[in-house]
Design a protein around this motif. Structure first.
Motif, short mmCIF file in Angstrom:
data_model
loop_
_atom_site.label_atom_id
_atom_site.label_comp_id
_atom_site.label_asym_id
_atom_site.label_seq_id
_atom_site.Cartn_x
_atom_site.Cartn_y
_atom_site.Cartn_z
N LEU A 78 3.85 20.81 -4.23
CA LEU A 78 3.70 20.71 -2.77
C LEU A 78 2.93 19.45 -2.37
N ILE A 79 1.86 19.14 -3.11
CA ILE A 79 1.10 17.94 -2.79
C ILE A 79 1.95 16.69 -2.96
N GLY A 80 2.72 16.64 -4.05
CA GLY A 80 3.56 15.48 -4.29
C GLY A 80 4.73 15.36 -3.34
N LEU A 81 5.25 16.49 -2.89
CA LEU A 81 6.45 16.47 -2.06
C LEU A 81 6.14 16.39 -0.57
N ILE A 82 4.95 16.82 -0.15
CA ILE A 82 4.65 16.89 1.28
C ILE A 82 3.47 16.00 1.66
N ILE A 98 1.59 13.59 -0.08
CA ILE A 98 1.60 12.16 -0.43
C ILE A 98 2.61 11.38 0.41
N PRO A 99 3.84 11.89 0.67
CA PRO A 99 4.73 11.15 1.58
C PRO A 99 4.13 10.96 2.96
N ALA A 100 3.33 11.92 3.44
CA ALA A 100 2.68 11.74 4.74
C ALA A 100 1.68 10.59 4.69
N VAL A 101 0.97 10.45 3.57
CA VAL A 101 0.05 9.32 3.41
C VAL A 101 0.82 8.01 3.37
N ALA A 102 1.93 7.98 2.61
CA ALA A 102 2.73 6.77 2.53
C ALA A 102 3.29 6.39 3.90
N LEU A 103 3.77 7.36 4.65
CA LEU A 103 4.30 7.09 5.98
C LEU A 103 3.21 6.57 6.91
N GLY A 104 1.99 7.11 6.79
CA GLY A 104 0.90 6.64 7.62
C GLY A 104 0.53 5.20 7.33
N ILE A 105 0.43 4.84 6.05
CA ILE A 105 0.09 3.46 5.69
C ILE A 105 1.19 2.51 6.15
N PHE A 106 2.44 2.88 5.91
CA PHE A 106 3.56 2.03 6.33
C PHE A 106 3.60 1.89 7.85
N SER A 107 3.37 2.99 8.56
CA SER A 107 3.39 2.92 10.03
C SER A 107 2.28 2.02 10.55
N SER A 110 -2.54 20.09 6.94
CA SER A 110 -2.91 19.09 5.94
C SER A 110 -2.02 17.86 6.02
N VAL A 111 -0.74 18.05 6.31
CA VAL A 111 0.17 16.91 6.46
C VAL A 111 -0.24 16.07 7.67
N MET A 112 -0.56 16.72 8.78
CA MET A 112 -0.99 15.99 9.97
C MET A 112 -2.28 15.21 9.70
N THR A 113 -3.21 15.83 9.00
CA THR A 113 -4.48 15.16 8.68
C THR A 113 -4.25 13.97 7.77
N SER A 114 -3.41 14.13 6.75
CA SER A 114 -3.14 13.04 5.82
C SER A 114 -2.51 11.85 6.53
N PHE A 115 -1.59 12.13 7.44
CA PHE A 115 -0.94 11.03 8.17
C PHE A 115 -1.93 10.30 9.05
N ALA A 116 -2.77 11.05 9.77
CA ALA A 116 -3.72 10.42 10.69
C ALA A 116 -4.76 9.59 9.94
N GLN A 136 0.82 -1.20 0.00
CA GLN A 136 0.00 0.00 0.00
C GLN A 136 0.86 1.26 0.00
N THR A 137 1.98 1.21 0.70
CA THR A 137 2.89 2.36 0.72
C THR A 137 3.48 2.60 -0.65
N SER A 138 3.92 1.53 -1.31
CA SER A 138 4.49 1.70 -2.65
C SER A 138 3.44 2.20 -3.63
N ALA A 139 2.17 1.82 -3.41
CA ALA A 139 1.11 2.33 -4.27
C ALA A 139 0.89 3.82 -4.06
N VAL A 140 1.25 4.33 -2.89
CA VAL A 140 1.11 5.77 -2.62
C VAL A 140 2.34 6.52 -3.13
N ILE A 141 3.48 5.85 -3.20
CA ILE A 141 4.68 6.52 -3.70
C ILE A 141 4.49 6.93 -5.16
N GLY A 142 3.71 6.13 -5.92
CA GLY A 142 3.45 6.48 -7.31
C GLY A 142 2.88 7.87 -7.47
N PRO A 143 1.81 8.23 -6.74
CA PRO A 143 1.29 9.60 -6.85
C PRO A 143 2.29 10.68 -6.48
#
Length: 596
Positions: free
Chosen positions: A280-284, A286-295, A444-450, A116-123
């Motif tokens: 900004l969305i791609g650099l900040i 989406i990585p927060a989403v990937a980190l959340g799924i991986f965590s 937005s980064v905090m929300t995406s991670f949570a 799932q994390t790798s699927a988020v890295i694509g975006p």
């Protein structure tokens, strides 16, 4: 084969660019770089208007009627997306089921989290690529870019959208190669369980179904077709699966709508360009989403969380994420001061949306009301165009155009020919809006991670609450329902709601309404965030119901008295509480499985 079909669909989406003509945009007559003639934007009211012919094939002065050739090009985009959906469909249900079948039970959550994390890295790379393409003019490679008189900050700018699809299609073709080297048969990992220590999934299913059913692994196609309706009935008769599916529909309506219009929201609310927004969305984000799924996967593996813990881990961070999202209501910028639209031409009083953009200072200019080419006056007000600002003198070419003697820009009306100056482009939002944008990014980064932290636990809950032989089918139904009931309608109804707060529409030369050029940013914020929170609230309530249901069905200690007559005194006196509970659960389920 799925990847090849998806690559073909991706290439097909880019085809309209090569079938259509060059992009045209509207610009007022301006002098060329080697011309000494000063063109008056307000010259339409003079008896001998000065018109400068242009050799730029991209400039459309509003004469004639636009061709409707491009109206049929959406068919290529539709067919391309259909092929992409067909090719992508097997990847998630079969891939996740493949991992769950051949990985050990302790590592399944971690592996699914990695996928799932790798699927988020694509975006991430997709948004960065989109940011790069948005900076490039749509007809790059076939026109002289020096002849383009608009910038990426202009509302009429169109980037090289097609280039990203060509690059992505090529990458998908390369991604097909490793799949051909998967073995035809994969040895299953031994879990080391005995009949007296059944897996967590089998224990949950036994409790829910009250009976054990076994089916042969090799099922013929005819038997599969015959078992389709019973399988559907079995899935939707599972209350945990059904509630989780319904909750996911609301959650993905919320998330898909939020992600789809997030770039537009940032552009309109904070005055950022589309290129910077995608970056900004791609650099900040989406990585927060990937980190959340991986965590989420790491937490599941590290603490050996069971089904009940997965349900709680899905509910807790999601609740926190939507609560944090509430703070975004206070992180907005005020509407831009546009003369004749949000403020009066004097810049003080608020006006109604129906007030005409024509004022006493520009009534003689007879400006085309369908034209939107904003300029920023030295008084801090934005005007529809240099003509609506009453400017009589222009200097410089398109991107660096400056206008003088503007009768509507801070000059006394009694002074003939006098007026202030203006420059091309809308006025900047100011430092306060820049600070708000920074706060928005952090929140937005905090929300995406949570919100993404519960992604992997949610998948594990989905896999463990159904029969093993129905995993692929259940994931396929889940993916189908999410895409049909969330992926398709969410952008449509949210986009329709957002369009209701548009203050300035562009017009086509023939007839009909074009794109929205300017929104009421306050109403935009309330609709965008309000719909996201409303849908997320329904998801929270349904997830809470799932937690209660799982807690009731999964915990054997609550029903042990009526099931097998075990009393609380059956707990061993030695050892810690966790060991005692584990021993009690193992004994209880072993007895129940033996009876079944």
């Amino acid at each position: 084969m799925g990847c090849l079909i998806m690559a073909a669909g991706t290439f097909l989406i880019a085809m309209p660019h090569f079938f259509m003509g060059r992009y045209t945009y509207e610009r007022p007559p301006v002098p060329s770089a080697n011309s000494s003639i000063n063109v008056s934007p307000c010259a339409r009211d003079s008896r001998n208007p000065t018109v400068i012919p242009t050799e730029n094939p991209h400039v459309n002065l509003g004469t004639g009627c636009d061709k409707d050739f491009g109206n049929s090009m959406w068919i290529y985009v539709l067919l391309g997306n259909l092929l992409r959906g067909i090719g992508e469909a097997p990847i998630q249900p079969l891939g996740i089921s493949y991992i769950d079948d051949y990985a050990s039970e302790d590592n399944t959550a971690f592996y699914i989290g990695c996928v799932q994390t790798s699927a988020v890295i694509g975006p991430i790379f997709g948004f960065l690529l989109g940011s790069l393409c948005a900076k490039l003019f749509v007809d790059i490679g076939s026109v002289n870019l020096d002849s383009v008189t608009i910038t990426p900050a202009d509302a009429q700018w169109v980037g090289a959208w097609w280039l990203g699809y060509l690059i992505a299609g090529g990458i998908i073709v390369l991604a097909t190669i490793p799949f051909w080297f998967l073995p035809k048969e994969q040895p299953r990992v031994e879990t080391g369980k005995t009949p007296s220590t059944p897996s967590e999934q089998s224990r949950f299913i036994l409790e829910e179904q009250k009976e054990a059913t076994t089916e042969q692994d090799g099922v013929h196609l005819l038997n599969m077709a015959k078992d389709f309706l019973p399988s559907v009935k079995d899935l939707f008769g599972n209350p945990v699966y059904f509630l989780y599916l319904c909750g996911s529909v609301f959650q993905y309506n919320s998330l898909i709508g939020m992600v789809t219009y997030k770039p537009k929201y940032i552009e309109q609310q904070y005055g950022q360009t589309s290129s910077k927004t995608n970056f900004l969305i791609g650099l900040i984000n989406i990585p927060a989403v990937a980190l959340g799924i991986f965590s989420g996967g790491v937490i599941m593996k590290r603490f050996r969380i069971n089904i009940l813990g997965a349900a709680k881990l899905l509910l807790g961070p999601s609740l926190l994420g939507y609560l944090v999202l509430l703070s975004l209501f206070a992180m907005g910028c005020k509407n831009s001061s546009v003369a004749g639209l949000t403020v009066s031409y004097q810049g003080s009083a608020q006006i109604s949306y129906q007030e005409n953009e024509v004022s006493e200072c520009n009534v003689g200019c007879k400006c085309p009301q369908t034209h939107w080419d904003p300029v920023c006056g030295e008084n801090g007000l934005t005007y529809y165009s240099a003509c609506f600002a009453g400017c009589r003198v222009s200097n410089g070419t398109g991107k660096r155009a400056e206008f003088y003697n503007c009768s509507c820009v801070g000059a006394p009306m009694s002074q003939p020919g006098g007026g202030g100056s203006a420059v091309a482009g809308p006025c900047a939002r100011g430092t306060d809006c820049s600070n708000m944008f920074l706060y928005f990014v952090v929140t937005s980064v905090m929300t995406s991670f949570a919100l993404s932290l519960g992604g992997t636990p949610g998948y594990m809950l989905l896999l463990r609450c159904i029969k093993p032989e129905l995993k692929s089918f259940a994931l396929g139904i889940y993916t189908l329902v999410i895409r049909v009931l969330a992926g398709i309608p969410a952008p449509m109804y949210l986009g329709a709601l957002i369009d209701t707060v548009c203050l300035r529409w562009s017009s086509r030369s023939c007839a009909g309404r074009g794109a929205c050029r300017f929104y009421n940013t306050d109403a935009f914020r309330y609709i965008y965030l309000g719909m996201t929170l409303a849908l997320g609230t329904v998801f929270i309530f349904m997830t809470a119901a799932v937690v209660l249901m799982v807690q009731k069905r999964f915990h054997p200690t609550e029903n042990k008295a009526e099931d097998d007559g075990c009393a609380s005194s059956a707990l061993p006196q030695n050892g810690n509480l966790a060991s005692n509970l584990h021993l009690l659960q193992t004994t209880h389920w072993a007895q129940k499985e033996t009876r079944l």
